[in-house]
Scaffold this motif. Structure first.
Motif, PDB file in Angstrom:
ATOM      1  N   ARG A 390      -9.029   6.075  -8.303  1.00  0.00           N
ATOM      2  CA  ARG A 390      -9.080   5.086  -7.227  1.00  0.00           C
ATOM      3  C   ARG A 390      -8.066   3.959  -7.429  1.00  0.00           C
ATOM      4  NH1 ARG A 390     -15.477   4.177  -5.588  1.00  0.00           N
ATOM      5  NH2 ARG A 390     -15.784   6.261  -4.681  1.00  0.00           N
ATOM      6  N   GLU A 391      -7.647   3.775  -8.663  1.00  0.00           N
ATOM      7  CA  GLU A 391      -6.662   2.723  -8.908  1.00  0.00           C
ATOM      8  C   GLU A 391      -5.325   3.021  -8.227  1.00  0.00           C
ATOM      9  OE1 GLU A 391      -6.274   5.774 -12.133  1.00  0.00           O
ATOM     10  OE2 GLU A 391      -7.949   4.681 -11.209  1.00  0.00           O
ATOM     11  N   GLU A 392      -5.136   4.277  -7.801  1.00  0.00           N
ATOM     12  CA  GLU A 392      -3.894   4.656  -7.119  1.00  0.00           C
ATOM     13  C   GLU A 392      -4.043   4.698  -5.599  1.00  0.00           C
ATOM     14  OE1 GLU A 392      -1.588   7.889  -8.742  1.00  0.00           O
ATOM     15  OE2 GLU A 392      -2.830   7.890 -10.550  1.00  0.00           O
ATOM     16  N   TRP A 393      -5.215   4.387  -5.089  1.00  0.00           N
ATOM     17  CA  TRP A 393      -5.437   4.482  -3.644  1.00  0.00           C
ATOM     18  C   TRP A 393      -4.496   3.567  -2.879  1.00  0.00           C
ATOM     19  CZ3 TRP A 393     -11.239   5.099  -1.920  1.00  0.00           C
ATOM     20  CH2 TRP A 393     -11.722   6.317  -2.430  1.00  0.00           C
ATOM     21  N   ARG A 394      -4.151   2.439  -3.471  1.00  0.00           N
ATOM     22  CA  ARG A 394      -3.292   1.479  -2.774  1.00  0.00           C
ATOM     23  C   ARG A 394      -1.878   2.022  -2.561  1.00  0.00           C
ATOM     24  NH1 ARG A 394      -0.357  -3.201  -2.562  1.00  0.00           N
ATOM     25  NH2 ARG A 394      -1.276  -4.825  -1.230  1.00  0.00           N
ATOM     26  N   GLU A 395      -1.551   3.142  -3.228  1.00  0.00           N
ATOM     27  CA  GLU A 395      -0.260   3.779  -2.979  1.00  0.00           C
ATOM     28  C   GLU A 395      -0.165   4.283  -1.541  1.00  0.00           C
ATOM     29  OE1 GLU A 395       2.295   4.264  -5.036  1.00  0.00           O
ATOM     30  OE2 GLU A 395       1.467   3.561  -6.940  1.00  0.00           O
ATOM     31  N   TYR A 396      -1.333   4.525  -0.926  1.00  0.00           N
ATOM     32  CA  TYR A 396      -1.363   5.111   0.410  1.00  0.00           C
ATOM     33  C   TYR A 396      -1.997   4.209   1.466  1.00  0.00           C
ATOM     34  CZ  TYR A 396      -0.440   9.259  -2.384  1.00  0.00           C
ATOM     35  OH  TYR A 396       0.104  10.145  -3.272  1.00  0.00           O
ATOM     36  N   VAL A 397      -2.887   3.332   1.076  1.00  0.00           N
ATOM     37  CA  VAL A 397      -3.542   2.411   2.013  1.00  0.00           C
ATOM     38  C   VAL A 397      -3.551   1.019   1.392  1.00  0.00           C
ATOM     39  CG1 VAL A 397      -5.635   1.850   3.301  1.00  0.00           C
ATOM     40  CG2 VAL A 397      -5.017   4.248   2.933  1.00  0.00           C
ATOM     41  N   THR A 398      -2.937   0.061   2.074  1.00  0.00           N
ATOM     42  CA  THR A 398      -2.927  -1.323   1.587  1.00  0.00           C
ATOM     43  C   THR A 398      -3.855  -2.219   2.396  1.00  0.00           C
ATOM     44  OG1 THR A 398      -1.049  -1.911   3.006  1.00  0.00           O
ATOM     45  CG2 THR A 398      -0.537  -1.112   0.782  1.00  0.00           C
ATOM     46  N   HIS A 399      -4.121  -1.859   3.655  1.00  0.00           N
ATOM     47  CA  HIS A 399      -4.947  -2.682   4.535  1.00  0.00           C
ATOM     48  C   HIS A 399      -5.848  -1.803   5.394  1.00  0.00           C
ATOM     49  CE1 HIS A 399      -1.535  -5.337   3.590  1.00  0.00           C
ATOM     50  NE2 HIS A 399      -2.328  -6.358   3.873  1.00  0.00           N
ATOM     51  N   ILE A 400      -7.017  -2.316   5.709  1.00  0.00           N
ATOM     52  CA  ILE A 400      -7.913  -1.683   6.680  1.00  0.00           C
ATOM     53  C   ILE A 400      -8.202  -2.694   7.784  1.00  0.00           C
ATOM     54  CG2 ILE A 400     -10.243  -0.814   7.097  1.00  0.00           C
ATOM     55  CD1 ILE A 400     -10.243   0.353   4.327  1.00  0.00           C
ATOM     56  N   VAL A 401      -7.975  -2.278   9.024  1.00  0.00           N
ATOM     57  CA  VAL A 401      -8.358  -3.082  10.185  1.00  0.00           C
ATOM     58  C   VAL A 401      -9.599  -2.425  10.773  1.00  0.00           C
ATOM     59  CG1 VAL A 401      -7.686  -3.900  12.465  1.00  0.00           C
ATOM     60  CG2 VAL A 401      -5.984  -3.798  10.632  1.00  0.00           C
ATOM     61  N   HIS A 402     -10.651  -3.207  10.974  1.00  0.00           N
ATOM     62  CA  HIS A 402     -11.904  -2.592  11.406  1.00  0.00           C
ATOM     63  C   HIS A 402     -12.666  -3.503  12.354  1.00  0.00           C
ATOM     64  CE1 HIS A 402     -14.672  -5.083   8.892  1.00  0.00           C
ATOM     65  NE2 HIS A 402     -13.582  -5.238   8.172  1.00  0.00           N
ATOM     66  N   LEU A 403     -13.547  -2.880  13.132  1.00  0.00           N
ATOM     67  CA  LEU A 403     -14.427  -3.597  14.044  1.00  0.00           C
ATOM     68  C   LEU A 403     -15.737  -3.948  13.351  1.00  0.00           C
ATOM     69  CD1 LEU A 403     -13.941  -1.393  17.236  1.00  0.00           C
ATOM     70  CD2 LEU A 403     -13.313  -3.801  17.057  1.00  0.00           C
ATOM     71  N   VAL A 404     -16.465  -4.870  13.951  1.00  0.00           N
ATOM     72  CA  VAL A 404     -17.823  -5.145  13.515  1.00  0.00           C
ATOM     73  C   VAL A 404     -18.734  -4.963  14.714  1.00  0.00           C
ATOM     74  CG1 VAL A 404     -17.224  -6.726  11.660  1.00  0.00           C
ATOM     75  CG2 VAL A 404     -17.500  -7.612  13.971  1.00  0.00           C
TER      76      VAL A 404
END
Length: 469
Positions: A390-404
């Motif tokens: 999981r420490e490498e996940w940021r290689e592919y996703v840096t931000h999440i935009v989401h609804l509430v």
């Protein structure tokens, strides 16, 4: 700064209908950044009118490419351009769902006797008609007892794009022609994930060992009974037993090439997107050859080029496993996504979970599940087995935009922050008659501009509770 240096672009991974609703959002962000914009569209769709074109002509699934090109026809609220409006209506038009009436209307169109031609200039009308007549000729030439073309609910735009592809022998040439007719701006590109004249289908492996073949069966099957392969423990997919019976589509005179997978031969013009939950979670997606065996395919070189020249990548809303993942698992994509020059890798989370992500089940997907699926697909592109930490996940996703709001996927903000993934919360809007919230275009534009560094979040002027960073 050298003014001749071309700004790095934005690449959007998406499917068709869902992401079409966000075209104006991406257009606004592109205009503010003054950079190129590229849409990467999968070509594995085998449902709807595309299924009939594939059955008779072969070739890639073109419906999502066509819908994006037509959606990109520019509009000027200060200028009444009746021809652009007429062209949009023409290429979006579908024939009646009655087989006889559909054929009658088709002949009225190719013979230039249909009201749809009104407001389209003579030069463009005759150019468009030439490719529709070519398709009509090819349909007549291929007619067999078991492969008569069914015009029911056929998309005129899909038929035109097929005629252009058959004439030029090039899918991208056909896209270029339709882009030109639709006046799609040169700074915006629609790129098929694979540059091909052939059909490429996908299969899904579920956690319980079931294999579902074909995008339509994975996402919205035509019938309640799934065409599946059931694997015994440690049994390879190629030796699995297929739960299918011979049909009229198996006749030797049919248009399907030898070896075409049985579950892909039957027509799939009609389907419902309101379907039951899958019996288990999707474990992975892969491409298959006409015999059903797994194959690894290389991404369109123009997709790789767009990624290597991108400042931002967006994984858009839509079906995770049939709209996004089929583009990510292609060879070359995973390595390109890891390029450090891509500063922003943004996942726009769906408003609700669907059939592919556990809607109606006891284990609907959370934000962590969505990110994990994106990372796994990108690493399969690189040939990495067993996944990555999981420490490498940021290689592919840096931000999440989401609804509430009620029904939106759970977002593990603290856990994601610990992985270096920033979450941007957007308050959406409710549409009368719908049970879930939708993204507000203005709020989403603001969120993306904040993420991409174009706007200081403290200076965002929005209505109360629109954006929280």
């Amino acid at each position: 700064m050298d003014s001749t240096i071309k700004p790095r672009g934005i690449v959007v991974f998406s499917g068709g209908s869902a992401a079409n609703n966000l075209v104006d959002v991406f257009k606004s962000v592109r205009e503010n950044k003054k950079c190129p914009l590229s849409y990467v569209i999968p070509i594995s769709d085998n449902g709807g009118s595309s299924s009939e074109l594939i059955r008779v002509f072969g070739g890639p699934g073109i419906g999502d490419v066509r819908s994006r090109l037509v959606r990109l026809i520019p509009s000027d609220p200060d200028h009444d351009d009746s021809e652009k409006s007429a062209i949009k209506t023409f290429f979006n038009h579908r024939l009646p769902k009655d087989r006889v009436l559909a054929k009658q209307e088709w002949f009225a169109i190719v013979e230039a006797e249909h009201p749809l031609w009104e407001h389209i200039s003579s030069a463009k009308k005759e150019l468009i008609r030439s490719f529709l007549n070519l398709v009509n000729f090819e349909i007549a030439k291929r007619k067999r007892p078991s492969s008569t073309f069914n015009f029911e609910a056929a998309s005129i735009g899909n038929l035109f794009l097929t005629g252009a592809r058959l004439f030029s022998g090039s899918f991208e040439s056909a896209i270029y022609l339709l882009s030109s007719i639709c006046s799609v701006p040169s700074h915006t590109s629609v790129l098929p994930a694979i540059n091909t004249n052939f059909t490429h289908h996908i299969s899904a492996g579920l956690a319980n060992g079931t294999i579902i073949t074909g995008q339509n069966s994975i996402s919205h099957p035509t019938t309640p009974s799934l065409p599946t392969q059931t694997l015994q423990p440690h049994e390879p997919p190629s030796t699995a037993t297929m739960n299918s019976q011979p049909t009229a589509d198996d006749e030797p005179e049919d248009a399907n090439p030898p070896g075409t997978h049985p579950t892909l031969r039957a027509p799939a013009i009609s389907f419902s997107k309101t379907t039951s939950a899958l019996p288990a979670r999707i474990n992975r997606i892969w491409y298959i050859n006409p015999y059903g065996a797994e194959i690894r395919l290389t991404a369109n070189p123009r997709v790789i080029s767009a990624l290597l020249n991108a400042d931002a990548v967006v994984y858009s809303i839509g079906s995770l496993y049939t709209s996004i993942v089929p583009s990510l698992i292609l060879k070359g994509v995973g390595d390109a996504l890891r390029d450090e020059k891509i500063r922003y890798k943004i996942l726009i989370l769906n408003a609700v979970n669907d059939r592919e992500t556990g809607a109606g089940s006891d284990a609907p997907y959370s934000a962590m599940d969505f990110v994990g699926a994106v990372v796994k697909a990108a690493n399969e592109s690189r040939g990495v087995e067993g996944g990555v930490g999981r420490e490498e996940w940021r290689e592919y996703v840096t931000h999440i935009v989401h609804l509430v709001g009620e029904g939106t996927p759970v977002v593990e903000r603290e856990e994601l922050a610990g992985l270096g993934i920033e979450c941007v919360r957007v308050y959406g809007r409710r549409v009368e008659g719908e049970e879930y919230v939708r993204y507000d275009e203005r709020a989403l534009v603001q969120a993306l501009e904040v993420v991409m560094g174009g706007v200081d979040p403290r200076l965002v002027k929005s209505r109360r509770n629109t954006l929280e960073n």
